[in-house]
Motif scaffolding. Structure first.
Motif, PDB file in Angstrom:
ATOM      1  N   LYS A 175       0.833  -1.194   0.000  1.00 39.84           N
ATOM      2  CA  LYS A 175       0.000   0.000   0.000  1.00 39.84           C
ATOM      3  C   LYS A 175       0.875   1.254   0.000  1.00 39.84           C
ATOM      4  O   LYS A 175       1.773   1.396   0.831  1.00 39.84           O
ATOM      5  N   THR A 176       0.606   2.167  -0.946  1.00 36.63           N
ATOM      6  CA  THR A 176       1.389   3.390  -1.079  1.00 36.63           C
ATOM      7  C   THR A 176       0.463   4.554  -1.411  1.00 36.63           C
ATOM      8  O   THR A 176      -0.753   4.382  -1.538  1.00 36.63           O
ATOM      9  N   ASP A 177       1.047   5.746  -1.598  1.00 33.16           N
ATOM     10  CA  ASP A 177       0.244   6.922  -1.927  1.00 33.16           C
ATOM     11  C   ASP A 177      -0.259   6.892  -3.365  1.00 33.16           C
ATOM     12  O   ASP A 177      -1.350   7.367  -3.665  1.00 33.16           O
ATOM     13  N   ILE A 178       0.558   6.379  -4.269  1.00 28.40           N
ATOM     14  CA  ILE A 178       0.193   6.305  -5.686  1.00 28.40           C
ATOM     15  C   ILE A 178       0.918   5.108  -6.286  1.00 28.40           C
ATOM     16  O   ILE A 178       1.984   4.721  -5.825  1.00 28.40           O
ATOM     17  N   ALA A 179       0.310   4.489  -7.301  1.00 31.87           N
ATOM     18  CA  ALA A 179       0.923   3.350  -7.988  1.00 31.87           C
ATOM     19  C   ALA A 179       1.227   3.736  -9.421  1.00 31.87           C
ATOM     20  O   ALA A 179       0.319   4.059 -10.198  1.00 31.87           O
ATOM     21  N   LEU A 180       2.490   3.734  -9.791  1.00 29.14           N
ATOM     22  CA  LEU A 180       2.924   4.056 -11.139  1.00 29.14           C
ATOM     23  C   LEU A 180       2.991   2.775 -11.966  1.00 29.14           C
ATOM     24  O   LEU A 180       3.600   1.791 -11.545  1.00 29.14           O
ATOM     25  N   ILE A 181       2.363   2.782 -13.123  1.00 32.50           N
ATOM     26  CA  ILE A 181       2.334   1.614 -14.003  1.00 32.50           C
ATOM     27  C   ILE A 181       2.883   2.034 -15.357  1.00 32.50           C
ATOM     28  O   ILE A 181       2.352   2.948 -15.990  1.00 32.50           O
ATOM     29  N   CYS A 182       3.926   1.378 -15.817  1.00 34.58           N
ATOM     30  CA  CYS A 182       4.540   1.706 -17.106  1.00 34.58           C
ATOM     31  C   CYS A 182       4.291   0.551 -18.070  1.00 34.58           C
ATOM     32  O   CYS A 182       5.160  -0.287 -18.288  1.00 34.58           O
TER      33      CYS A 182
END
Length: 456
Positions: A175-182
Motif C-alpha cells: 500500500k502506497t500513496d500512488i501506484a505508477l504503471i509503465c
C-alpha cells in the motif's frame, strides 16, 4: 540545477543502460509455457540482482506460479509504488521473425534506431526506464527521491493467476500513496499521455450442440438442425442496425463522457481515417452516434474473437456438424457489472435456442473497468513533467485495452493508479519483430526523472 545534472547523466549513460536492457531481453521469460519456468526464475533473479547492486533492498517472492520481485528504498517523502512485468508473450510464429527474438539488437530503421526483440516494449523496456532513472538519480544526488516500492510480476502475459492472492496477503507492504504503471504508450506515437480510463473485460465461450454426431448433409440436411446456423443467428443478434449491443441490461452503469474530457479528446485531433486505413479499413463500425475516440476508449464493446464448427480443412466435406463454437469478449466501462452481463448474456443465448439444441458455456475471466481520480495534485505535476520533456502538451487519455492491475490497486490496496508509458503504435507488442524505439527508451528514462523531481 540537480535535475539538469541527472538528465545529463542519463544522456551519458544511455549506451550502458541499453546494454543492461539487452541483457534482460536475452532471457526468454515466456510465462504461459511451462518449458520456460526456469527462464522466468532467471529473469526475476536478474532484476533482484540489479536492484541490489543499486543499493535497493529487493527479493524474489515465491508464488504458486512465477515469482514476484519486491523491493524498497527511501525513508521520507511521498510513498510511490512502481509496477512492471518481466514476463513476455510467446514468439510464435517464429518464422516471421527477422532474427532470433531472444538475441536482441539495436537496429537503424527509416524512423530511427530501435531495440528489437521480444519484450523490448512489453514490458521490459518500459520497466527499465524507471530503474535507469533512479540509477542516474542516485549517482548524482547520492540518495533517493522518496520512498519507493518496486513490484514486478512474472505472470501478466498468462492471466496473472497469482497476482490477487499475493496482493491481498501483502497488502500492508504494497500500500502506497500512488501506484505508477509503465505498460502503456504515447498517443498516436507522439503525444505523452497519462491513461485515466481502462476498459474491463469479460470473456465467454459457448458451444451449441444439436445432433449427437456429425451427419451426412445429403441424408439429414433440411430435416436436422444445424448448430452453426443456430450460432450464426445468435451472433448476428448481438448488435442492432445502429451498432448498439442488444444483451439485456448491457448499458447499465455506462456513463456519459464529461464535457471537460470530451473537449480534451477533441483537441487531440485524432485521425480515425488514417487509424483505420493502416489496417485496411475505412469506416467506423461501432455505435453510430459516437465519436471514434469514444468508441475506442469510453464505450463498451461486444466482439466475436473466434468461431468454428464442422469441417474446416482443405477440400470439402459435406458434413452437418454436431457442434458449433464461438469465443466472445466484452470490453466494459464505467460501473458495468461483468457478472450481471454474463448472466444476462447466457440467458439471452439460452432463450434463443430452438428445439433439439443445447448450449454449454465456459468463462474466460471477468473484470470491471477502472478510472483514476486525477484530482490528486500528483497527476497534474506528472502531466507537466511529461510536457516539459516531450515539448508537447501531455494529455489525459482513455485506453481501449484492459490492464487489470490498475483496478486491483484501487480495490485491494486503496491506491490510485497512474499509467504512464512510452510505447508506440507500431511496436508490434505481441507480434513478430517487436521493437522499442530508442527515443522511447531514452526519453522515457528522462521523463521518469522529471516526474520524480516534480512529485517530490
Amino acid at each position: 540545477m540537480s535535475l539538469d545534472a541527472i538528465l545529463a547523466r542519463i544522456d551519458d549513460d544511455l549506451p550502458a543502460a541499453t546494454d543492461r536492457l539487452l541483457d534482460l531481453l536475452r532471457i526468454p521469460s515466456i510465462s504461459t509455457d511451462p518449458a520456460f519456468k526456469a527462464d522466468c526464475d532467471n529473469a526475476a533473479d536478474w532484476l533482484v540482482r540489479e536492484l541490489n547492486e543499486m543499493g535497493i533492498e529487493a527479493s524474489k517472492r515465491p508464488t504458486p506460479g512465477h515469482p514476484m520481485v519486491v523491493g524498497h528504498l527511501g525513508e521520507t517523502g511521498p510513498h510511490l509504488l512502481f509496477y512492471g512485468h518481466y514476463d513476455v508473450q510467446p514468439v510464435d510464429p517464429l518464422e516471421l521473425w527477422d532474427n532470433d527474438p531472444f538475441d536482441p539488437q539495436v537496429e537503424d530503421t527509416a524512423k530511427g534506431k530501435v531495440i528489437r526483440g521480444r519484450g523490448s516494449s512489453d514490458d521490459k523496456g518500459q520497466l527499465m526506464t524507471f530503474v535507469e532513472a533512479l540509477r542516474a538519480w542516485k549517482a548524482i544526488k547520492g540518495d533517493w527521491p522518496c520512498k519507493i516500492t518496486f513490484f514486478f510480476e512474472g505472470e501478466e502475459e498468462s492471466g496473472s493467476p497469482s497476482l490477487v492472492p499475493f496482493m491481498k496477503e501483502h497488502a500492508d507492504e504494497l500500500k502506497t500513496d500512488i501506484a505508477l504503471i509503465c505498460d502503456t504508450g504515447l498517443f498516436e506515437s507522439k503525444t505523452p499521455a497519462i491513461v485515466t480510463m481502462l476498459r474491463g473485460l469479460l470473456g465467454e465461450e459457448l458451444t451449441i450442440t444439436a445432433p449427437s454426431l456429425d451427419l451426412h448433409s445429403g441424408m439429414y440436411g433440411g430435416i436436422a438442425m444445424n448448430p452453426i446456423r443456430v450460432l450464426s443467428r445468435i451472433i448476428a443478434s448481438l448488435h442492432d442496425e445502429k451498432g448498439r449491443i442488444t444483451v439485456p441490461g448491457f448499458y447499465d452503469g455506462v456513463p456519459e463522457l464529461s464535457d471537460e474530457l470530451e473537449a480534451q479528446w477533441q483537441g487531440l485531433s485524432f485521425d480515425h481515417q488514417t487509424f483505420l486505413e493502416d489496417v485496411g479499413l475505412s469506416h467506423p463500425a461501432g455505435e453510430q452516434n459516437r465519436t471514434p475516440l469514444e468508441m475506442i476508449w469510453s464505450r463498451p464493446t461486444c466482439e466475436v474473437n473466434g468461431i468454428w464448427g464442422g469441417y474446416t480443412g482443405d477440400g470439402f466435406k459435406t458434413v452437418l456438424p454436431s457442434k458449433a463454437h464461438a469465443k466472445i469478449s466484452f470490453r466494459l466501462v464505467g460501473t458495468q457489472d461483468p457478472f450481471a452481463i454474463r448472466e444476462n448474456f447466457r440467458k439471452m443465448v439460452t432463450d434463443m435456442l430452438p428445439p433439439d439444441c443445447e448450449v454449454s458455456f465456459g468463462d474466460h475471466g471477468a473484470g470491471g473497468a477502472s478510472s483514476a481520480d486525477v484530482s490528486d495534485p500528483m497527476f497534474e505535476a506528472a502531466r507537466k513533467a511529461l510536457t516539459d520533456e516531450w515539448h508537447t502538451p501531455a494529455a489525459y487519455i482513455g485506453s481501449g485495452g484492459s490492464i487489470p492491475i490498475a483496478g486491483h490497486f484501487q480495490e485491494i490496496l486503496g491506491t490510485e493508479p497512474m499509467l504512464i508509458g512510452f510505447g508506440k503504435d507500431d511496436d508490434a507488442l505481441h507480434s513478430p519483430n517487436e521493437k522499442y524505439d530508442m527515443e522511447s527508451f531514452h526519453k522515457g528514462i528522462r521523463s521518469w526523472a522529471r516526474i520524480l523531481d516534480a512529485l517530490t
